[in-house]
Design a protein around this motif. Structure first.
Motif, short mmCIF file in Angstrom:
data_model
loop_
_atom_site.label_atom_id
_atom_site.label_comp_id
_atom_site.label_asym_id
_atom_site.label_seq_id
_atom_site.Cartn_x
_atom_site.Cartn_y
_atom_site.Cartn_z
N LEU A 1 1.11 -1.37 0.00
CA LEU A 1 0.12 0.17 0.10
C LEU A 1 0.95 1.33 0.18
N LEU A 2 2.09 1.23 0.73
CA LEU A 2 2.98 2.41 0.72
C LEU A 2 3.38 2.32 -0.65
N ILE A 3 3.97 1.56 -1.45
CA ILE A 3 4.25 1.59 -2.84
C ILE A 3 3.19 2.07 -3.61
N ILE A 4 2.08 1.76 -3.29
CA ILE A 4 1.02 2.24 -4.47
C ILE A 4 0.90 3.87 -4.25
N SER A 5 1.01 4.19 -2.87
CA SER A 5 0.84 5.67 -2.60
C SER A 5 1.90 6.42 -3.14
N GLY A 6 3.05 5.79 -3.19
CA GLY A 6 4.15 6.54 -4.05
C GLY A 6 4.24 6.76 -5.59
N LEU A 7 3.26 6.02 -6.22
CA LEU A 7 3.13 6.06 -7.54
C LEU A 7 2.59 7.62 -7.84
N GLY A 8 1.55 8.07 -7.34
CA GLY A 8 0.97 9.34 -7.57
C GLY A 8 -0.42 9.51 -6.99
N LEU A 9 -0.98 10.52 -7.41
CA LEU A 9 -2.45 10.74 -6.71
C LEU A 9 -3.42 11.22 -7.94
N ALA A 10 -4.28 10.33 -7.98
CA ALA A 10 -5.36 10.84 -8.97
C ALA A 10 -6.52 11.62 -8.42
N ASN A 11 -6.87 12.65 -9.24
CA ASN A 11 -7.91 13.46 -8.77
C ASN A 11 -9.26 13.12 -9.92
N GLY A 12 -10.54 12.88 -9.23
CA GLY A 12 -11.54 12.68 -10.01
C GLY A 12 -12.02 11.16 -10.11
N GLY A 13 -11.20 10.22 -9.13
CA GLY A 13 -11.55 9.02 -9.33
C GLY A 13 -10.64 8.33 -10.28
N ASP A 14 -10.92 7.06 -10.91
CA ASP A 14 -9.82 6.24 -11.56
C ASP A 14 -9.53 6.88 -12.71
N GLY A 15 -8.17 7.09 -12.90
CA GLY A 15 -7.50 7.61 -13.87
C GLY A 15 -8.13 8.89 -14.34
N GLY A 16 -8.33 10.02 -13.27
CA GLY A 16 -8.98 11.03 -13.30
C GLY A 16 -8.52 12.10 -14.24
N ASP A 17 -9.04 13.27 -14.62
CA ASP A 17 -8.37 13.91 -15.70
C ASP A 17 -7.15 14.64 -15.16
N GLU A 18 -6.86 14.48 -13.94
CA GLU A 18 -5.65 15.08 -13.64
C GLU A 18 -4.84 14.01 -12.49
N TYR A 19 -3.53 13.53 -13.13
CA TYR A 19 -2.75 12.83 -12.20
C TYR A 19 -1.58 13.41 -12.05
N MET A 20 -1.23 13.25 -10.67
CA MET A 20 -0.02 13.78 -10.11
C MET A 20 0.96 12.76 -9.78
N ILE A 21 2.00 12.50 -10.90
CA ILE A 21 3.06 11.38 -10.67
C ILE A 21 4.09 11.65 -9.59
N GLY A 22 4.10 10.69 -8.60
CA GLY A 22 4.99 10.86 -7.36
C GLY A 22 6.38 11.06 -7.66
N ALA A 23 6.97 11.61 -6.84
CA ALA A 23 8.54 11.72 -6.95
C ALA A 23 9.23 10.45 -6.86
N GLU A 24 8.78 9.53 -6.46
CA GLU A 24 9.60 8.21 -6.23
C GLU A 24 8.66 7.19 -7.15
N ALA A 25 8.04 7.60 -8.22
CA ALA A 25 7.31 6.71 -8.87
C ALA A 25 7.98 5.32 -9.62
N SER A 26 9.15 5.81 -10.08
CA SER A 26 10.01 4.78 -10.87
C SER A 26 10.39 3.82 -9.62
N GLU A 27 10.92 4.22 -8.57
CA GLU A 27 11.14 3.24 -7.51
C GLU A 27 10.21 2.37 -7.21
N CYS A 28 8.96 3.01 -6.99
CA CYS A 28 7.99 2.06 -6.59
C CYS A 28 7.29 1.19 -7.67
#
Length: 276
Positions: free
Chosen positions: A15-42
Motif C-alpha cells: 500500500l505504501l508502494i502504491i501511494s508513492g506512484l502518484g495521486l489521481a483526482n476525479g476517481g479512476d484515472g481522473g482528468d489530472e494525475y500527479m506522478i509521485g517523485a518516487e514513482a519509478s522506484e515504486c
C-alpha cells in the motif's frame, strides 16, 4: 491474514508502494494525475512483489486487482508517455504482467484443481477472482480510447525506426505492447470448449462485445494498421519473426470477433448503397 490474502506486513508495504506512484483526482484515472517523485522506484518494487508472488495463491496480483491499481494509477502513467519514457516503460511492464491471461497467470491453480479428486473451493475462487480482474482490465481499456491511443503512440515511434538502428529498449517496447494487446483481446483459449448455458454463456457474450469495442477503437486509432504492417514484415525481418506467435494469436482474436458472413454481408450492403 487480511482480506487480500497477503501477509499484513506485505500488505502494508504494498500500500505504501502504491501511494508513492502518484495521486489521481476525479476517481479512476481522473482528468489530472500527479506522478509521485518516487514513482519509478515504486514501480520497480511492485515488479519485485509480482515476481515473487506465490503461484498457488497469487495474493499480490489479486490485491492489486481488488485495489484497482491499474485503473487508478498505471493507466494514467501510460497516458503520460511524453513526460518520462523510462517511467512509462516500467509501468508498461507491470501492466503486461497484471493483464496476463488468467489461464496462464493461474496455471498452478488450474493444475491443482485438475490433479485433486476433491478440488479446494478456495483455489477455484482465487482463479475466478483473477478472471474477474482480467475482465475489469480489458473493460478499462475499452471504455476510454485514450488508453489504446497511448499504446498505439508507444509502439508507433520504435516501429518508425529502421530495425538496424532500433535500440534494445525499443525492441522490448514493441514486444511488450504486442503482448499487452494480445492479453487484452484474449477472451477464451482457441481450443476451449463452448461455454455452458447460463452465467458462463452470458459472460462469454459480454467478453465478445468488449472484444469488438476494443477492436473498433484500435481501428480508429490506426492500431490495426500497425498490426497489418508488422505481419507484412515477418518474412523480411528476424525481429518480427520472433514475435510471430504473438502476432498470429492477435490475428486470431481479431478474426474471432466476427464471421465471414458478417464481413461479406457488410461489403454487399455497402456496394448496394453505392450503386443506388
Amino acid at each position: 491474514m487480511s482480506t487480500t490474502g497477503l501477509d499484513p506486513a506485505d500488505e502494508e508495504e504494498l500500500l505504501l508502494i502504491i501511494s508513492g506512484l502518484g495521486l489521481a483526482n476525479g476517481g479512476d484515472g481522473g482528468d489530472e494525475y500527479m506522478i509521485g517523485a518516487e514513482a519509478s522506484e515504486c514501480l520497480s518494487d511492485m515488479q519485485r512483489y509480482l515476481r515473487r508472488d506465490d503461484p498457488h495463491v497469487m495474493a499480490c496480483h489479486r490485491a492489486l486487482g481488488q485495489w484497482r491499481v491499474l485503473q487508478t494509477h498505471l493507466l494514467p502513467i501510460l497516458r503520460a508517455n511524453g513526460t518520462d519514457p523510462q517511467l512509462v516503460f516500467s509501468a508498461l511492464k507491470v501492466v503486461v504482467k497484471l493483464t496476463m491471461k488468467p489461464e496462464q497467470l493461474g496455471i498452478r491453480m488450474e493444475d491443482m484443481l485438475k490433479e485433486r479428486k476433491s478440488p479446494d473451493p478456495i483455489v477455484g475462487a482465487h482463479l475466478d477472482e483473477l478472471k474477474t480482474y482480467h475482465r475489469a482490465y480489458t473493460k478499462a481499456f475499452a471504455d476510454d480510447a485514450a488508453n489504446l491511443r497511448a499504446l498505439v503512440a508507444l509502439i508507433a515511434r520504435p516501429l518508425a525506426t529502421e530495425e538496424e538502428e532500433r535500440p534494445e529498449e525499443d525492441q522490448m517496447i514493441i514486444e511488450l505492447v504486442v503482448a499487452l494487446v494480445v492479453n487484452l483481446l484474449h477472451t477464451r483459449a482457441p481450443d476451449a470448449p463452448p461455454p455452458s448455458p447460463g452465467a458462463a454463456q452470458a459472460a462469454a457474450a459480454a467478453d465478445v462485445e468488449t472484444l469488438r469495442r476494443l477492436l473498433t477503437t484500435l481501428e480508429a486509432e490506426h492500431g490495426l494498421e500497425l498490426v497489418v504492417y508488422m505481419l507484412q514484415q515477418i518474412d523480411e525481418s528476424e525481429a518480427f519473426r520472433a514475435w510471430n506467435l504473438n502476432l498470429l494469436e492477435l490475428l486470431h482474436y481479431a478474426l474471432a470477433a466476427t464471421t465471414p458472413q458478417a464481413v461479406f454481408g457488410q461489403e454487399s450492403e455497402e456496394a448496394a448503397r453505392k450503386s443506388a
